[in-house]
Scaffold this motif. Sequence first.
Motif, PDB file in Angstrom:
ATOM      1  N   UNK A 140       0.865  -1.107  -0.101  1.00 21.62           N
ATOM      2  CA  UNK A 140      -0.068  -0.039  -0.075  1.00 21.62           C
ATOM      3  C   UNK A 140       0.813   1.366   0.053  1.00 21.62           C
ATOM      4  N   UNK A 141       1.953   1.266   0.538  1.00 21.21           N
ATOM      5  CA  UNK A 141       2.715   2.404   0.641  1.00 21.21           C
ATOM      6  C   UNK A 141       3.352   2.798  -0.609  1.00 21.21           C
ATOM      7  N   UNK A 142       3.265   2.179  -1.527  1.00 26.09           N
ATOM      8  CA  UNK A 142       3.881   2.365  -2.708  1.00 26.09           C
ATOM      9  C   UNK A 142       2.865   2.919  -3.820  1.00 26.09           C
ATOM     10  N   UNK A 143       1.504   2.840  -3.266  1.00 27.60           N
ATOM     11  CA  UNK A 143       0.277   3.202  -4.085  1.00 27.60           C
ATOM     12  C   UNK A 143       0.435   4.904  -3.760  1.00 27.60           C
ATOM     13  N   UNK A 144      -0.001   5.600  -4.970  1.00 23.43           N
ATOM     14  CA  UNK A 144      -0.526   7.018  -4.795  1.00 23.43           C
ATOM     15  C   UNK A 144      -1.629   7.268  -5.312  1.00 23.43           C
ATOM     16  N   UNK A 145      -2.546   8.007  -4.199  1.00 23.25           N
ATOM     17  CA  UNK A 145      -3.759   8.506  -4.744  1.00 23.25           C
ATOM     18  C   UNK A 145      -3.717   9.410  -5.826  1.00 23.25           C
ATOM     19  N   UNK A 146      -4.660   9.412  -6.734  1.00 24.53           N
ATOM     20  CA  UNK A 146      -5.030   9.960  -7.875  1.00 24.53           C
ATOM     21  C   UNK A 146      -3.869   9.685  -8.909  1.00 24.53           C
ATOM     22  N   UNK A 147      -3.066   8.577  -8.618  1.00 26.96           N
ATOM     23  CA  UNK A 147      -2.088   8.192  -9.623  1.00 26.96           C
ATOM     24  C   UNK A 147      -2.682   6.694  -9.996  1.00 26.96           C
ATOM     25  N   UNK A 148      -2.519   5.939  -8.904  1.00 26.17           N
ATOM     26  CA  UNK A 148      -2.975   4.498  -9.190  1.00 26.17           C
ATOM     27  C   UNK A 148      -4.506   4.289  -8.640  1.00 26.17           C
ATOM     28  N   UNK A 149      -5.167   5.107  -8.025  1.00 26.27           N
ATOM     29  CA  UNK A 149      -6.480   4.977  -7.781  1.00 26.27           C
ATOM     30  C   UNK A 149      -7.010   6.430  -7.267  1.00 26.27           C
ATOM     31  N   UNK A 150      -8.487   6.304  -7.154  1.00 22.36           N
ATOM     32  CA  UNK A 150      -8.937   7.496  -6.618  1.00 22.36           C
ATOM     33  C   UNK A 150      -9.338   7.265  -5.293  1.00 22.36           C
ATOM     34  N   UNK A 151      -9.079   8.253  -4.411  1.00 24.94           N
ATOM     35  CA  UNK A 151      -9.153   8.040  -2.956  1.00 24.94           C
ATOM     36  C   UNK A 151     -10.630   8.285  -2.495  1.00 24.94           C
ATOM     37  N   UNK A 152     -10.956   7.587  -1.608  1.00 25.07           N
ATOM     38  CA  UNK A 152     -12.388   7.733  -0.923  1.00 25.07           C
ATOM     39  C   UNK A 152     -12.269   8.260   0.530  1.00 25.07           C
ATOM     40  N   UNK A 153     -12.868   9.323   1.355  1.00 25.94           N
ATOM     41  CA  UNK A 153     -12.973   9.303   2.483  1.00 25.94           C
ATOM     42  C   UNK A 153     -13.336   8.136   3.332  1.00 25.94           C
ATOM     43  N   UNK A 154     -13.006   7.719   4.522  1.00 25.90           N
ATOM     44  CA  UNK A 154     -13.026   6.606   5.157  1.00 25.90           C
ATOM     45  C   UNK A 154     -14.430   6.564   5.448  1.00 25.90           C
ATOM     46  N   UNK A 155     -15.443   7.397   5.795  1.00 25.30           N
ATOM     47  CA  UNK A 155     -16.985   7.222   6.031  1.00 25.30           C
ATOM     48  C   UNK A 155     -17.607   7.245   4.574  1.00 25.30           C
TER      49      UNK A 155
END
Length: 503
Positions: free
Chosen positions: A401-416
């Motif tokens: 997970x630490x090597x993944x980048x938001x908006x590069x490898x995936x679209x981030x969502x808030x925890x809720x």
Amino acid sequence: MPRRALLGHLLRLAALWLPAPALCASPAPSPSRTLVWGLGLETHAVLPVRFFFIQAVDKAGVNFTTSPGENTFEVKVVSPSEPFSRIWVQLLDRHDGSFLVRYRMYASYTDLNIHVLLRNKPVAKSPYILTGSVYHESCDCPESNGALWEKYMRCPSSFAQIQHDLSVFTRVDLDRNAEEIPVRFGQRQSLCHYTIKNNQVYIKTYGEHVGFRIFMDAFLLSLTRKVTLPDIEFFVNLGDWPLEKRRAPGKLHPIFSWCGSNDTRDIVMPTYDLTESVLETMGRVSLDMMSVQGNTGPPWAEKNSTGFWRGRDSRRERLELVKMARANPTLMDAAFTNFFFFKHDESLYGPLVKHVSFFDFFKYKYQINVDGTVAAYRLPYLLAGDSVVLKQESIYYEHFYAALQPWVHYIPLKADLSDLLEKIQWAKDHDEEALEIARAGQMFARTHLMGDSIFCYYFKLFQEYAKLQVTEPKVRVGMERVEQPKDDLFPCYCHRTKVKDEL
């Protein structure tokens, strides 16, 4: 005859005598220009399933970016000395101009020949000859030189997550751990206490539910058949949740787990699900990092433009996800396939729907990834497809997970998940950007989450952990040896053993 009718008649007559215009033919792959590469072409890179890649290239040297056709290439893997070679070959069309070729050997051979053909013509440097002894998965013939094995496997020099996890342990006192860890965790948790001595695996279990040891046992045996590990002694947590809470460094105990979290200090390994899929590819599992690449659904433009999720009720946010999908059916399709944790709420969030083949997930552009009891272990497979992943922020993480980048490898969502609808709408409004993120995530999975990377990660983890040991690893009282499986039908003759015996 009127002038206009006469003109039309003359033109029709002329058309009968004029040559038909040449059709604009699609470019064809060039046998000499097409590229072939990968570990599966190397003699000493032993894996449960060996693999390599083909990239279709036309005569002008331009790579294909769409499939030239599922039956464009043919691959044959044979041994000249064995007319009835037991080798299963499968060619997977990745629909982007490239193909993944995988083959599983059920016996060991000498001088394996790999023929890659395009319309019966050899491609590039075909045949590729693996010179010398080529060992199959069951062959117990470890390379004694770890550095040489890493070179064969093209392992990276380090993994950031390993450095992070081990940084809090300046020294590992094995005698202290053997006494204290069973007292702290052995009664309430399920643990395996392993010692690897002279490349033999020994184990003692603690707790009631130790069935998951089969995954760790199998991987350790597989790894020790391939390379000689340093003598080490360690504890593996067989449960879902990481165990070692953040405490003063001097009071920490090193616990190996398949999942980490922001409020624990466990040493993270690739998950049991991922390791099993590596070992059992082309065997008893159908979902693995290779099969996904050949089953990514329709092209991006033909996918359903909605968010998609299926699973069980293992987290409250999943209940909210299903509720949200019901209220917004044009944006999401989310439903439960099983109720276990919130059975009393089944009437509110049901009815249950039938299981969907994982490959059918990729009929949808947007894959929603929400934690289960801990991290959702399906993420590697979602990334390997060609849909874009919308991933929930989480305190839990896997080894990559630490090597993944938001908006590069995936679209981030808030925890809720409060921004889920907004993020799906963003993806719909920014189709090209969403496609770029999907492709980057796919490339990450292809590069970092295949079987070779998993073996390299475990080896490097054990190697670095061994350097911290300040006492001698021991086969403790109550430990039993984990035996290598017998292969009476196709026994392996190890040339390295012969060399050692002659010295």
